[in-house]
Structure formats: C-alpha cells, structure tokens
Scaffold this active site. Structure first.
Site, PDB file in Angstrom:
ATOM      1  N   LYS A  87       0.824  -1.212   0.000  1.00  0.00           N
ATOM      2  CA  LYS A  87       0.000   0.000   0.000  1.00  0.00           C
ATOM      3  C   LYS A  87       0.852   1.252   0.000  1.00  0.00           C
ATOM      4  CE  LYS A  87      -4.457  -1.639   1.210  1.00  0.00           C
ATOM      5  NZ  LYS A  87      -5.750  -1.414   1.821  1.00  0.00           N
ATOM      6  N   LYS A  93      -3.549 -10.115  -6.589  1.00  0.00           N
ATOM      7  CA  LYS A  93      -4.877 -10.440  -6.060  1.00  0.00           C
ATOM      8  C   LYS A  93      -5.915  -9.419  -6.545  1.00  0.00           C
ATOM      9  CE  LYS A  93      -5.740  -7.948  -1.869  1.00  0.00           C
ATOM     10  NZ  LYS A  93      -6.697  -7.819  -0.826  1.00  0.00           N
ATOM     11  N   LYS A 127     -10.303  -4.446  -4.178  1.00  0.00           N
ATOM     12  CA  LYS A 127     -11.399  -3.497  -4.241  1.00  0.00           C
ATOM     13  C   LYS A 127     -10.959  -2.136  -4.759  1.00  0.00           C
ATOM     14  CE  LYS A 127     -13.470  -3.748  -0.157  1.00  0.00           C
ATOM     15  NZ  LYS A 127     -12.539  -3.452   0.929  1.00  0.00           N
TER      16      LYS A 127
HETATM   17  P1  ATP Z   1      -8.446  -2.808  -0.522  1.00  0.00           P
HETATM   18  O1  ATP Z   1      -8.229  -2.969  -1.996  1.00  0.00           O
HETATM   19  O2  ATP Z   1      -9.124  -1.514  -0.157  1.00  0.00           O
HETATM   20  O3  ATP Z   1      -7.226  -3.083   0.297  1.00  0.00           O
HETATM   21  P2  ATP Z   1      -9.537  -5.458  -0.348  1.00  0.00           P
HETATM   22  O4  ATP Z   1     -10.263  -5.764  -1.619  1.00  0.00           O
HETATM   23  O5  ATP Z   1      -8.207  -6.053  -0.148  1.00  0.00           O
HETATM   24  O6  ATP Z   1      -9.510  -3.896  -0.123  1.00  0.00           O
HETATM   25  P3  ATP Z   1     -10.575  -5.789   2.368  1.00  0.00           P
HETATM   26  O7  ATP Z   1     -11.704  -4.981   2.837  1.00  0.00           O
HETATM   27  O8  ATP Z   1      -9.245  -5.331   2.804  1.00  0.00           O
HETATM   28  O9  ATP Z   1     -10.566  -5.897   0.766  1.00  0.00           O
HETATM   29  O10 ATP Z   1     -10.785  -7.316   2.746  1.00  0.00           O
HETATM   30  C1  ATP Z   1     -11.961  -7.887   3.257  1.00  0.00           C
HETATM   31  C2  ATP Z   1     -11.813  -9.387   3.278  1.00  0.00           C
HETATM   32  O11 ATP Z   1     -11.779  -9.901   1.933  1.00  0.00           O
HETATM   33  C3  ATP Z   1     -10.515  -9.870   3.933  1.00  0.00           C
HETATM   34  O12 ATP Z   1     -10.787 -11.019   4.698  1.00  0.00           O
HETATM   35  C4  ATP Z   1      -9.636 -10.235   2.767  1.00  0.00           C
HETATM   36  O13 ATP Z   1      -8.695 -11.227   3.096  1.00  0.00           O
HETATM   37  C5  ATP Z   1     -10.655 -10.758   1.768  1.00  0.00           C
HETATM   38  N1  ATP Z   1     -10.155 -10.598   0.400  1.00  0.00           N
HETATM   39  C6  ATP Z   1      -9.836  -9.426  -0.212  1.00  0.00           C
HETATM   40  N2  ATP Z   1      -9.422  -9.632  -1.472  1.00  0.00           N
HETATM   41  C7  ATP Z   1      -9.475 -10.991  -1.680  1.00  0.00           C
HETATM   42  C8  ATP Z   1      -9.166 -11.839  -2.785  1.00  0.00           C
HETATM   43  N3  ATP Z   1      -8.736 -11.338  -3.931  1.00  0.00           N
HETATM   44  N4  ATP Z   1      -9.333 -13.178  -2.639  1.00  0.00           N
HETATM   45  C9  ATP Z   1      -9.792 -13.697  -1.477  1.00  0.00           C
HETATM   46  N5  ATP Z   1     -10.106 -12.950  -0.388  1.00  0.00           N
HETATM   47  C10 ATP Z   1      -9.949 -11.611  -0.471  1.00  0.00           C
END
Ligand code: ATP
Ligand code: LTN
Length: 335
Positions: free
Chosen positions: A115, A197, A200
């Site tokens: 990040k 990965k 969001k």
């Molecule tokens: P950001 O992009 O803002 O960091 P993020 O998409 O990584 O957000 P979070 O809100 O940080 O999402 O994560 C919420 C949950 O979703 C966490 O348990 C995280 O491990 C899971 N998660 C996020 N992205 C993935 C993915 N690509 N595959 C599986 N699990 C995921």
C-alpha cells in the site's frame, strides 16, 4: 444467551464496492458460523482512512457494505453487525497495543509495503500501525476464529504474537485466535493481471468483478479476462488466468477441476469464459436484488448499526476494563 458460545470476528473495509474476492474469500463464508458461534462482523471504516477517502463516498459505502453483509445472508438477529467507529474501544485498544507491537514487526507487513508503493504521496503513520488496529479489533471480543482471505494471514500471525506477548506479561487476558482461510477461494486473482490479487481499490475496472456489477458487465469483464496463448481449459502453474477462472467457476457450480476440464475439452476459452460469467452473474443476482431492497431503507440500516454498536460496545467494555486494570491505569467510579 451467547455467553458460552465461542466468538467469530471479521471485518471488511468500506473502501470501494466489494469484489468477488471479498465475496468468495470472506463474506460468503461468514454465515456458516452464525448458529454455532457468537459472530461479530464489522465495517472497518477506521481502517479505510489509512488511504485518503472522499467523506461523502466513505459514508455511502459504509451503509452499502452493511447492506451487502445482510444481502449476503447475514441475519442481524443472529449476528452482531456494526461499524468500527461507533465503538470507541477499537481505537483505544489499538493505541494500547501499539505500545506492545514492535517497529520491526510492523515493518515486515507485506500489505504495508504494497500500500505504501501504491500511495507513495500519503505514507501516513496510520498505514504503518494499521495491523495493530486489526489486532485490537480481534482481541477486544475474545475471538477464537477469524474468517479471512489469505492476504490477511500475516496480520493474524501478528495478532497471535501480540496477544501471547501481552498474556506473558500480565497473565491471561486475551484469547489467542485462529484464522479460518477457505481452501480453494483464499486468493481470487485480478482478471487483468492474474499474478496479483483482485482488490477493491484497483483502478482498472476490468480487473475486478464487483458484487453489484450488472450481468452484462460481469460477462463482458470475464470475456476480457487475461488468459494465455493456449486454448486448453486446465489448471497449471503457468496458466494463472485460466486457473483463477476455474476456481471461480468451481466456487459457483460446485464442479471439480476434472469435471470442468471434461466439460470444456475441445472448446475454446471463449465458451469457458462465457460459462464462468453466466454462473457468477446468476449466483449474484439474488444478492443484488436483496441489496437493492435494503439500500433503499436507510432507517432500517441505522437500526441495525445502532443495535450492533450497543451489543459490541458492551462486550468490548469487559475486555477494556480487564486491560486497564492489568496495565495499571487508575479507575475512577462515581460515588
Ligand atoms: P483494498 O483494496 O481496499 O485493500 P480489499 O479488496 O483487499 O480492499 P478488504 O476490505 O481489505 O478488501 O478485505 C476484506 C476481506 O476480503 C478480507 O478477509 C480479505 O482477506 C478478503 N479478500 C480481499 N481480497 C481478496 C481476494 N482477492 N481473494 C480472497 N479474499 C480476499
Ligand atoms: N485488515 C483487513 C480488514 C480487517 C479485518 C479486521 C479482518 C480489519 N480488521 C479484523 C478480520 C478481522 C483487510 O484489510 N482485509
């Protein structure tokens, strides 16, 4: 009523519309715990501000994330659904635990490294200490199990280390939690760069399927998904894109890899991508319909937030009072 139940805690940031990664890696698994455990599912808005957020959007997405929790099957009567900033104990315990977390430990967190690369103009102290706030979220409720995607595994290990360290100094204070990481869907990959990965906050919309994307958009995004120059639907290390699509297809249809390989033998990637898109859109349709109903009822969402915050605050207060006493803070009571 919940006194003897073990505790589950998890959180999602309101930092964008939730993705298929959030759904398959985390939220879809949450409701399975509701009968057996006392479950706390939190919208972690304090985590979201480690990256600059537009205030109106943050507010809207906080409601939206709560509505999505419910639309994904979490009944507010059976789960405590709440917003992190409504329970001040999170920030309070976060500070205290900062003093029991080492600079070196935080420096090793890969999410911080990622990040800070992505937000090079805003590497704030909160981004650095963010894992300790997550530690506090979990420890406040004496959590046993934390359902998460595999990207959060390192933060869970830190949680266990900090809790063990605190308990060693002051005697048993915190339960040591275990992660619950789904076997096949722990890491859904980006559709545009399948070595990364799905996230969001990705700027490339074609890389992410959003839970609220309409069917035609879902199908279009899958059609454009990056695969390889071959045409064989088969899981392999050098076929990251296709393997990711197989994981998604399997999650929605329950089919095994062999069944999928057989189904698409002799057909090209085009047919396969279309089938993945259809399966995904059909599975998300009921979630979307329920979301539309809930999002229009702000008063109901506020009732859920309030009840959730009151319940969470009661439980958090018990841990806070224990922690305060152990570390030697003075307590004053009205006579
Ligand atoms: P950001 O992009 O803002 O960091 P993020 O998409 O990584 O957000 P979070 O809100 O940080 O999402 O994560 C919420 C949950 O979703 C966490 O348990 C995280 O491990 C899971 N998660 C996020 N992205 C993935 C993915 N690509 N595959 C599986 N699990 C995921
Ligand atoms: N850090 C997590 C979100 C999160 C979380 C938590 C997950 C914050 N607090 C407590 C599980 C338990 C993330 O960025 N995915």
């Amino acid at each position: 009523m919940f006194k003897d139940k073990k505790v589950v805690f998890s959180g999602v940031q309101p930092s964008g519309v939730l993705t298929l990664g959030n759904y398959l890696g985390a939220i879809k698994n949450f409701s399975a715990f509701s009968d057996e455990y006392k479950c706390y599912y939190c919208v972690v808005d304090e985590h979201a501000i480690t990256v600059r957020q537009n205030p109106a959007e943050l507010r809207r997405r906080t409601y939206e994330t709560l509505a999505l929790y419910i639309a994904c099957g979490l009944d507010p009567q059976k789960n405590t659904l709440f917003v992190q900033s409504h329970v001040s104990a999170h920030a309070e315990l976060g500070w205290i635990l900062d003093c029991y977390t080492m600079f070196g430990e935080l420096s090793r967190m890969t999410q911080f490294k990622d990040k800070s690369q992505k937000n090079a103009d805003n590497i704030n102290a909160g981004l650095f200490t963010y894992p300790t706030l997550m530690v506090a979220d979990i420890l406040l409720y004496q959590t046993e199990l934390v359902p998460i995607g595999s990207d959060q595994k390192q933060h869970l290990e830190l949680t266990r280390d900090v809790a063990t360290r605190f308990n060693a100094i002051y005697g048993d204070t915190f339960v040591i939690p275990d992660p619950y990481i789904p076997q096949t869907t722990a890491r859904i990959m980006s559709l545009a760069e399948p070595s990364k990965k799905m996230s969001k906050s990705d700027e490339n919309e074609n890389a992410v399927i959003r839970i609220l994307d309409p069917k035609d958009v879902i199908i279009r995004k899958f059609k454009r998904a990056v695969t390889d120059s071959g045409c064989e639907v088969r899981r392999a290390d050098d076929k990251e894109g296709v393997s990711n699509l197989m994981t998604i297809y399997s999650a929605f249809t329950g089919k095994t890899d062999e069944e999928i390989e057989r189904e698409f033998a002799g057909k090209g990637y085009g047919d396969f991508k279309l089938a993945v898109g259809e399966a995904c859109a059909d599975a998300l349709a009921p979630v979307q319909a329920e979301f539309a109903r809930l999002a229009a009822d702000k008063a109901y969402l506020e009732d859920v937030m309030l009840a959730g915050a009151e319940d969470a605050a009661r439980s958090a207060a018990r841990t806070m009072s224990k922690v305060r006493r152990k570390i030697g803070f003075t307590e004053i009571r009205r006579k």
